[in-house]
Design an enzyme around this catalytic site. Structure first.
Site, PDB file in Angstrom:
ATOM      1  N   ASP A 122       0.866  -1.169   0.000  1.00 15.54           N
ATOM      2  CA  ASP A 122       0.000   0.000   0.000  1.00 15.54           C
ATOM      3  C   ASP A 122       0.914   1.235   0.000  1.00 15.54           C
ATOM      4  O   ASP A 122       2.100   1.135   0.323  1.00 15.54           O
ATOM      5  CB  ASP A 122      -0.870  -0.033   1.261  1.00 15.54           C
ATOM      6  N   ASP A 148      -1.531  -0.978   6.025  1.00 17.32           N
ATOM      7  CA  ASP A 148      -1.739  -0.465   7.383  1.00 17.32           C
ATOM      8  C   ASP A 148      -3.170  -0.054   7.669  1.00 17.32           C
ATOM      9  O   ASP A 148      -3.554   0.120   8.815  1.00 17.32           O
ATOM     10  CB  ASP A 148      -0.827   0.742   7.638  1.00 17.32           C
ATOM     11  N   ASP A 159      -7.120  -2.355   4.040  1.00 19.06           N
ATOM     12  CA  ASP A 159      -6.097  -3.307   3.589  1.00 19.06           C
ATOM     13  C   ASP A 159      -6.305  -4.699   4.174  1.00 19.06           C
ATOM     14  O   ASP A 159      -5.682  -5.657   3.723  1.00 19.06           O
ATOM     15  CB  ASP A 159      -4.694  -2.814   3.988  1.00 19.06           C
TER      16      ASP A 159
END
Length: 666
Positions: free
Chosen positions: A369, A560, A564
């Site tokens: 990410d 995080d 996700d």
């Protein structure tokens, strides 16, 4: 042997219910046959190392053996038969009473395929043919090997427990204006606790004082001070560095981040790697075969050898049994994985099971990410551009409507507006997923979000907005475009180094983000990431990861945010950034990086490779030596002395190799 209840590391480390008779020499720290607890108990105080005197029976047996051998080989003197037998029987009893006892207890449960029964048969057999000194030697050296094995396991236990179990036993709580020391378990939510300079924070919460500095090394592995402001999160295990501070409790003792870490490591030993499972399955087949081969070595030559001597072939069968004991494999393999978990913990990485150490050795694609993983997730307003309103009015409106959101971009807008926010209040605020917010301010309908939000409501806006590289918050008032705010996120200091390390390991790097493609490409180019995809909603990220999996990639996904969590669960290895990461993602992840540094991703891979290499070194050495000595023993070349020395020597070598993992500096 099939004796996971005897040798499993988790069981060795959780030994409160072990019978007292099994706490010395070869049988210390053992469980009964029916006990099945395989969890590493780190929540209890570690046992103190046993003194040498606690092993006096074994040491006495060793002394007797040395004296008798010295008399026999040094002075060519051997006591008469009754005295000789009695002395060796005493040594045998002192060194092997617990092994014999355990063999008997297992035999009562019809469990004959274990090393206790094997050692009992081999040593009693040696006595039956008059090889007293060799029978005692087998038991003594076997017990000494077990002693060293237990010491290695206890050391591994203490190294991790000392690292993690740092929760204070007492906490100062302020109630009715009075401070008093209480058990942290009794403190309730929203109570105020006081933390003096040098003290550890006992519970998770928010800083109630204006500011304070904390050492976060216990949680993140980073010792540099972290300054917190009023309202910012403070976690159990942090150390207050400068002044008396107050913290408002936001999580109960059992729910604190540190308690979760302890639970993660405790549960880790119950999740066995494929290698450990293979050894367990192998042992179920190996042990009966060894007993069958020993019987063949003893009796089969009767039909093929003209000068068959039962005494000679029975002795060879005993040698065969002794050397077949797989101590090195059964102990050193789980100890190796435990060492890998400990090494990772010291580097701020939590593996939730030894199986994930193996998984990390097979990863060929790392998908990350952007926000909070490769970037700091700390956004700053860069530019404010308006059409009809003043910059101050635009910021006030934006901050008022964004105040109800916890997104980092919203926080940046509110922080930039500062005290001006008090002048306006947004009502009827609703979130439009993946687009932004809609609300009412002083009777006016205000939209704040990305360009897709304005398109959704068919509001025209300048084409330059779509060409902006930085993150942008576009505003519209009463269906009229009002202006935009650009916001930039800072890339983490070690992000570029992390990508370079991944490329050095021949890993493919991919970045996924909900941010617009232009921003994603800018970050990817600056870091050297292979592929980057933006404008992704949570289901879009899942689709991308599934696409890589369908193409045959072994994936580690690092994220995080709450959004996700589904992707983390889908990946072969889900990695969560534990410092800033959401609880949902940390809970779902297989591996947690406590200090939020992307460079730790390759550290986790290195630890997996180191652990795997050491474990397979032990398997190779142990099997090679055993096969050689088994052949020599069956052929009459190796005797009981050589068998026991080879067995114990290889076991100790494998254990030392496994313990070495904990000392490696990365």
């Amino acid at each position: 042997m099939e004796n996971t209840d005897h040798k499993d590391i988790g069981k060795k480390l959780n030994n409160e219910e072990v019978h007292k008779a099994d706490q010395h020499a070869a049988g210390e720290h053992r469980h009964d046959h029916d006990e099945e607890d395989e969890t590493l108990n780190l929540t209890e105080a570690p046992e103190e190392a046993e003194s040498w005197l606690s092993h006096w029976p074994l040491l006495t047996a060793l002394l007797i053996l040395v004296i008798m051998l010295t008399l026999e080989y040094g002075f060519k003197y051997q006591p008469d038969f009754p005295v000789n037998l009695i002395v060796f029987l005493i040594a045998f009893g002192l060194s092997g009473y617990n092994v014999l006892g355990m063999a008997w207890r297992k035999a009562k449960h019809f469990d004959f395929f274990n090393e206790f029964f094997l050692m009992s048969v081999a040593t009693i057999g040696a006595f039956s043919i008059g090889s007293y000194s060799e029978g005692v030697a087998v038991m003594v050296f076997y017990s000494i090997g077990e002693w060293f094995q237990d010491a290695a396991v206890n050391r591994a236990k203490k190294s991790i427990k000392a690292l993690l179990d740092i929760r204070p036993d007492k906490v100062t709580v302020i109630r009715n204006g009075q401070s008093s020391e209480v058990d942290p378990k009794t403190v309730q939510l929203n109570e105020i606790i006081q933390v003096k300079a040098g003290e550890k924070v006992a519970l998770d919460g928010e800083l109630y004082s204006n500011a304070a500095s904390f050492n976060t090394a216990a949680l993140t592995g980073e010792s540099k001070p972290d300054t917190k402001r009023k309202g910012e999160k403070v976690l159990a295990g942090m150390i207050n560095l400068d002044r008396v501070s107050e913290v408002q409790v936001k999580a109960l003792f059992k729910d604190s981040k540190l308690s979760q870490i302890l639970e993660m490591v405790q549960d880790a030993t119950a999740r066995k790697s494929q290698t450990q499972l293979f050894i367990s399955r192998f042992a179920k087949i190996y042990t009966p075969i060894v007993f069958a081969l020993a019987l063949l070595v003893c009796f089969a030559p009767y039909f093929f050898v003209d000068t068959y001597n039962f005494h000679q072939w029975f002795y060879r069968a005993l040698v065969f049994l002794v050397i077949s004991c797989p101590c090195a494999l059964v102990v050193s393999i789980p100890l190796g994985y435990f060492g890998g978990i400990g090494l990772a913990s010291r580097n701020g990485i939590l593996f939730k099971g030894s199986n994930f150490l193996d998984v990390m050795t097979k990863i060929n694609t790392v998908i990350m990410d952007k926000t909070g993983t490769l970037t700091k997730g700390v956004f700053k307003v860069q530019q404010v551009k308006t059409v009809s309103l003043s910059s101050e009015e635009l910021m006030q409106m934006a901050a008022a409507i964004e105040a109800s959101s916890t997104h980092p971009i919203a926080k940046a807008v509110v922080e930039y507006a500062g005290h001006k926010l008090e002048d306006l209040k947004a009502e009827n605020v609703e979130e439009i997923s993946g687009h932004g917010l809609k609300g009412t301010i002083n009777g006016k309908t205000v939209l704040a979000g990305n360009a897709k939000l304005l398109k959704k409501f068919s509001i025209a806006y300048p084409g330059e907005v779509d060409n902006l590289v930085d993150t942008v918050v576009v505003l519209a008032v009463d269906n009229q475009y009002a202006g935009y705010i650009t916001i930039a996120d800072e890339i983490k200091e070690d992000a570029k180094e992390a990508i370079e390390r991944m490329h050095s390991l021949k890993l493919q790097t991919v970045m996924l983000s909900g941010d617009k493609q232009a921003v994603v490409e800018k970050v990817a180019k600056s870091l050297g990431i292979d592929e980057a995809y933006g404008d992704l909603l949570p289901d879009g990220k899942v689709a991308k990861v599934q696409g890589f999996k369908d193409a045959g990639s072994r994936i580690a996904f690092v994220g995080d945010g709450v959004n996700d969590a589904p992707v983390v669960a889908l990946a072969d290895a889900g990695i969560a950034m534990g410092g800033l990461g959401s609880d949902a993602t940390i809970e779902t992840a297989d591996i947690v990086i406590q200090n939020d540094q992307p460079s730790k991703i390759t550290t986790a891979i290195r630890i997996g490779n180191i652990t795997s290499r050491v474990v397979w070194q032990n398997i190779t050495i142990a099997m090679l030596v055993k096969v050689i000595v088994l052949v020599l023993g069956a052929g009459g070349v190796a005797n009981l002395w050589e068998a026991v020395i080879a067995d114990v020597g290889v076991a100790l070598l494998a254990i030392l190799n496994a313990v070495r993992i904990q000392r490696i500096k990365l």
